[in-house]
Design an enzyme around this catalytic site. Structure first.
Site, short mmCIF file in Angstrom:
data_model
loop_
_atom_site.label_atom_id
_atom_site.label_comp_id
_atom_site.label_asym_id
_atom_site.label_seq_id
_atom_site.Cartn_x
_atom_site.Cartn_y
_atom_site.Cartn_z
N ARG A 198 -3.33 -2.77 8.69
CA ARG A 198 -3.50 -3.51 9.94
C ARG A 198 -4.08 -4.91 9.73
O ARG A 198 -4.85 -5.40 10.55
CB ARG A 198 -4.35 -2.71 10.94
CG ARG A 198 -3.77 -1.33 11.28
CD ARG A 198 -2.40 -1.43 11.92
NE ARG A 198 -1.82 -0.11 12.16
CZ ARG A 198 -0.95 0.50 11.35
NH1 ARG A 198 -0.54 -0.11 10.26
NH2 ARG A 198 -0.48 1.69 11.64
N SER B 197 -2.16 2.87 20.03
CA SER B 197 -3.35 3.47 19.42
C SER B 197 -4.53 2.52 19.57
O SER B 197 -4.47 1.38 19.11
CB SER B 197 -3.10 3.76 17.94
OG SER B 197 -2.09 4.72 17.78
N GLU C 220 -8.29 -0.99 17.02
CA GLU C 220 -7.08 -1.62 16.50
C GLU C 220 -6.63 -2.71 17.47
O GLU C 220 -6.09 -3.74 17.07
CB GLU C 220 -5.98 -0.56 16.34
CG GLU C 220 -4.71 -1.07 15.71
CD GLU C 220 -3.76 0.06 15.35
OE1 GLU C 220 -2.60 0.01 15.78
OE2 GLU C 220 -4.18 0.98 14.63
#
Length: 305
Positions: free
Chosen positions: A177, A227, A297
């Site tokens: 990420r 998410s 995230e």
């Protein structure tokens, strides 16, 4: 808007009025459907306008933010001071042999459909991710055992001096990420993917299978940012949240999804504060129970109301 009079005058020389919005609610531009106003929202039509607008912001010492589809973004209720540059109009997709070059505002869905039409495999994992190719490259997006690092060949970016750079895969510094784009504040202009020849029927079947899995397991019927939390080392965020008895927990109209505890959703009229308060409740509860501090995230921008 008096403080932006000079800035707006310069912007008007670069792009047309329909590409300029003042006090634009960011809830209209994020998948969470929440967020206060951005002072100025710009939707440039090409890379030259992007470069010129970034240069204008820098020369005037005005902070600027880049977004694609706003699918991994939570904007606070007070909104964003400065300029938001939305790249949705820069969205061309070109297929040459086994390579696809897509401009940053192209949706992942459209990129995966272009791959399917060309009989190219490898990007199926991204077919249901509700974001843009630029955002996916920037955060090395992934799902179902696939991620952008597996297919990305190079990325054209604008650096902090307004110059174009073509970064190869190694120079992108892709990790979980994260990427050079996020580390150094670059702006993605286009992404080139290197895929493999495949059977269209097999590719389509894979995409259909993943679409069904998403529909069965994820709360796609509600606004969210996908998410909410990163995967903590050695754990799964959704498992920790579920085992903390947080599934279905609400703050206002924000809820830990009963369908997938890794998602925080906007049930109807949640505010950004509702969502942020629920995020903190989840982080604190999981840490207290398991000694693991979750991190988001989703990107969080802007000011409180």
């Amino acid at each position: 808007m008096k403080q932006y009079a000079k800035l707006i005058k310069q912007i008007n020389k670069v792009t047309t009025k329909e590409n300029i919005k003042i006090d634009e609610l960011m809830g209209n531009h994020t998948s969470f459907k929440v967020g206060g106003p951005a002072d100025i929202l710009l939707t440039p039509k090409d890379v030259n306008e992007v470069q010129a607008l970034i240069k204008i912001c820098k020369e005037n010492n005005v902070i600027y933010y880049l977004i694609g589809n706003g699918s991994n973004l939570l904007v606070r209720d007070g909104g964003i001071r400065g300029v938001v540059i939305k790249l949705c109009k820069i969205n061309n997709i070109k297929v040459e042999g086994n390579k696809i070059t897509a401009e940053s505002g192209a949706s992942l869905y459209n990129v995966t459909m272009a791959a399917l039409d060309a009989g190219l495999k490898g990007i199926e994992f991204a077919s249901g991710i509700p974001g843009s190719i630029g955002g996916a490259a920037a955060m090395n997006a992934g799902a179902y055992n696939g991620e952008m690092s597996m297919v990305l060949e190079s990325t054209l970016v604008v650096d902090n001096n307004g110059e174009l750079l073509n970064l190869n895969k190694d120079e992108m510094e892709l990790s979980y990420r994260s990427s050079a784009v996020l580390k150094y504040g670059y702006t993605v202009i286009s992404v080139t993917l290197c895929l493999e020849d495949g059977d269209k029927k097999v590719i389509k079947a894979r995409m259909d299978d993943l679409a069904k899995k998403r529909s069965d397991k994820q709360p796609l019927e509600y606004p969210s940012a996908g998410s909410t939390f990163k995967r903590p080392e050695g754990h799964y965020a959704s498992v920790l949240i579920q085992e903390s008895d947080l599934k279905g927990t609400c703050v206002g109209d924000a809820q830990v999804s009963v369908k997938h505890s890794g998602f925080i959703i906007n049930k109807k009229n949640a505010t950004a504060k509702d969502i942020l308060d629920l995020i903190k409740l989840v982080e604190d509860t999981v840490e207290e129970k398991f000694g693991v501090r979750l991190s988001t995230e989703v990107k969080i921008w802007g000011e409180d109301k």
